[in-house]
Write a protein that holds these residues in place. Sequence first.
Motif, PDB file in Angstrom:
ATOM      1  N   GLN A  11       0.829  -1.201   0.000  1.00 35.37           N
ATOM      2  CA  GLN A  11       0.000   0.000   0.000  1.00 35.37           C
ATOM      3  C   GLN A  11       0.866   1.255   0.000  1.00 35.37           C
ATOM      4  O   GLN A  11       0.552   2.235  -0.683  1.00 35.37           O
ATOM      5  CB  GLN A  11      -0.945  -0.006   1.205  1.00 35.37           C
ATOM      6  CG  GLN A  11      -2.062  -1.016   1.100  1.00 35.37           C
ATOM      7  CD  GLN A  11      -3.222  -0.694   2.019  1.00 35.37           C
ATOM      8  OE1 GLN A  11      -3.220   0.302   2.744  1.00 35.37           O
ATOM      9  NE2 GLN A  11      -4.239  -1.546   2.004  1.00 35.37           N
ATOM     10  N   VAL A  15       0.574   4.132  -2.861  1.00 39.31           N
ATOM     11  CA  VAL A  15       0.190   5.511  -2.519  1.00 39.31           C
ATOM     12  C   VAL A  15       1.266   6.492  -2.980  1.00 39.31           C
ATOM     13  O   VAL A  15       0.953   7.586  -3.465  1.00 39.31           O
ATOM     14  CB  VAL A  15      -0.068   5.632  -1.005  1.00 39.31           C
ATOM     15  CG1 VAL A  15      -0.266   7.097  -0.611  1.00 39.31           C
ATOM     16  CG2 VAL A  15      -1.298   4.815  -0.616  1.00 39.31           C
ATOM     17  N   CYS A  18       0.701   7.013  -6.535  1.00 40.22           N
ATOM     18  CA  CYS A  18      -0.493   7.840  -6.723  1.00 40.22           C
ATOM     19  C   CYS A  18      -0.176   9.315  -6.547  1.00 40.22           C
ATOM     20  O   CYS A  18      -0.606  10.165  -7.346  1.00 40.22           O
ATOM     21  CB  CYS A  18      -1.576   7.433  -5.735  1.00 40.22           C
ATOM     22  SG  CYS A  18      -2.324   5.829  -6.057  1.00 40.22           S
ATOM     23  N   PHE A  50      -6.214  -2.167  -2.988  1.00 43.04           N
ATOM     24  CA  PHE A  50      -7.260  -1.144  -2.889  1.00 43.04           C
ATOM     25  C   PHE A  50      -8.451  -1.589  -3.737  1.00 43.04           C
ATOM     26  O   PHE A  50      -8.294  -1.904  -4.916  1.00 43.04           O
ATOM     27  CB  PHE A  50      -6.738   0.216  -3.377  1.00 43.04           C
ATOM     28  CG  PHE A  50      -5.629   0.767  -2.540  1.00 43.04           C
ATOM     29  CD1 PHE A  50      -5.889   1.452  -1.363  1.00 43.04           C
ATOM     30  CD2 PHE A  50      -4.302   0.588  -2.919  1.00 43.04           C
ATOM     31  CE1 PHE A  50      -4.862   1.953  -0.582  1.00 43.04           C
ATOM     32  CE2 PHE A  50      -3.266   1.090  -2.149  1.00 43.04           C
ATOM     33  CZ  PHE A  50      -3.539   1.771  -0.970  1.00 43.04           C
ATOM     34  N   LYS A  53     -11.211   3.279  -6.620  1.00 44.49           N
ATOM     35  CA  LYS A  53     -10.523   4.562  -6.652  1.00 44.49           C
ATOM     36  C   LYS A  53     -10.772   5.355  -5.368  1.00 44.49           C
ATOM     37  O   LYS A  53      -9.881   6.068  -4.887  1.00 44.49           O
ATOM     38  CB  LYS A  53     -10.966   5.361  -7.870  1.00 44.49           C
ATOM     39  CG  LYS A  53     -10.246   6.690  -8.021  1.00 44.49           C
ATOM     40  CD  LYS A  53     -10.639   7.404  -9.302  1.00 44.49           C
ATOM     41  CE  LYS A  53      -9.971   8.764  -9.402  1.00 44.49           C
ATOM     42  NZ  LYS A  53     -10.316   9.473 -10.667  1.00 44.49           N
ATOM     43  N   LEU A  56      -8.374   4.475  -2.833  1.00 44.06           N
ATOM     44  CA  LEU A  56      -7.076   5.090  -3.142  1.00 44.06           C
ATOM     45  C   LEU A  56      -7.028   6.546  -2.694  1.00 44.06           C
ATOM     46  O   LEU A  56      -6.034   6.997  -2.120  1.00 44.06           O
ATOM     47  CB  LEU A  56      -6.816   5.020  -4.648  1.00 44.06           C
ATOM     48  CG  LEU A  56      -6.156   3.767  -5.210  1.00 44.06           C
ATOM     49  CD1 LEU A  56      -6.132   3.839  -6.729  1.00 44.06           C
ATOM     50  CD2 LEU A  56      -4.738   3.611  -4.665  1.00 44.06           C
TER      51      LEU A  56
END
Length: 252
Positions: A11, A15, A18, A50, A53, A56
Motif C-alpha cells: 500500500q 500511494v 499515486c 485497494f 478509486k 485510493l
Amino acid sequence: MPPRRTVALSQELIVTACLELVESGGPGALTFRNIGRRLGVDATAVYRHFRDKDDLVRALADRLYEEALAGFAPGEDWLDTLRDAAMRVYRAFAGHPQAAVLAASRSTRREAEINAIEVLLDALRQGGFEPPEAARYERALGDHVLAWAAFEASFVMLPPEVREGDAGAPLVYAAQSRERYPRLAECAPHLPPVTVPQFETALEIFLVGLRTLAPERPSDTEPVTPGPVTPEPVTPEPVTPEPVGTEPVGQG
C-alpha cells in the motif's frame, strides 16, 4: 511487448505512485491503469490492495496527514498545540495542490487522520472544554484547515493567465471612486494580493475565538491554600432585666 518486471507491491508503494501521478498529471491521472503502468505491473495487481478509486483517494489523503504530523510534538500550551497541528496539516495539503483537490474533502478513516483528530481533541480537552464542545470545535477547526487548503489548491490549479488577472484585483479596487467607496479607498493600499495566502490570519482569528470560549481552568488561577480559621468574637447582646415587683392584688 517487454515482460513486466516483478514488483513487491505494498500500500505504501502504491500511494507513493499515486501522489507522484496526481502531482505530475493532475487529479484525472489517478487511474488503476496509470498506477500499474507507473509501477510496471498489471492494473489488477493494484486491486489486491485497494478495492476502488475511492479507497485510493482516502489513502492518499491519509498520506498527507502522515506527512503533516511527522516529527510533531504537543506544545506547552494547548493553543500552541492547535496552532502547530493546524499549520502542519494546511502546509501538507496546500503543498500538494493536485492531491488536495481530490483529498481535502474526504474522511480517510485511517491511522494518520485518527492521530490528527486525537491531537486536536486532546488539546481542546486541556483547554477545559467538555467532550461535547471539544468534539464540535475539533470538527470545525479541521474543516477550517482543509477548506483553506482546498481553496489555495484550486487557485494554484487555475491557468496562469487567470491567476495573473486575479493577482491584479487590488489595483482595480484601489481605482474605485473614493466618494462611493470611502472605506475601500482608505484600506486599498493594505489589501493583500490574492496570491498571498491569508490562512495564518484566519487561523489566529479562530484560535482567539476558542480562547474566548474556553472555560476557566484551575491552572489558570493561582492556587489558594486555606489557612486556619479563627472564629470571630461573639459579643453578647445586653440583657435588660425585667423589673421585679408585687403582683397587683385584686379587689374583692
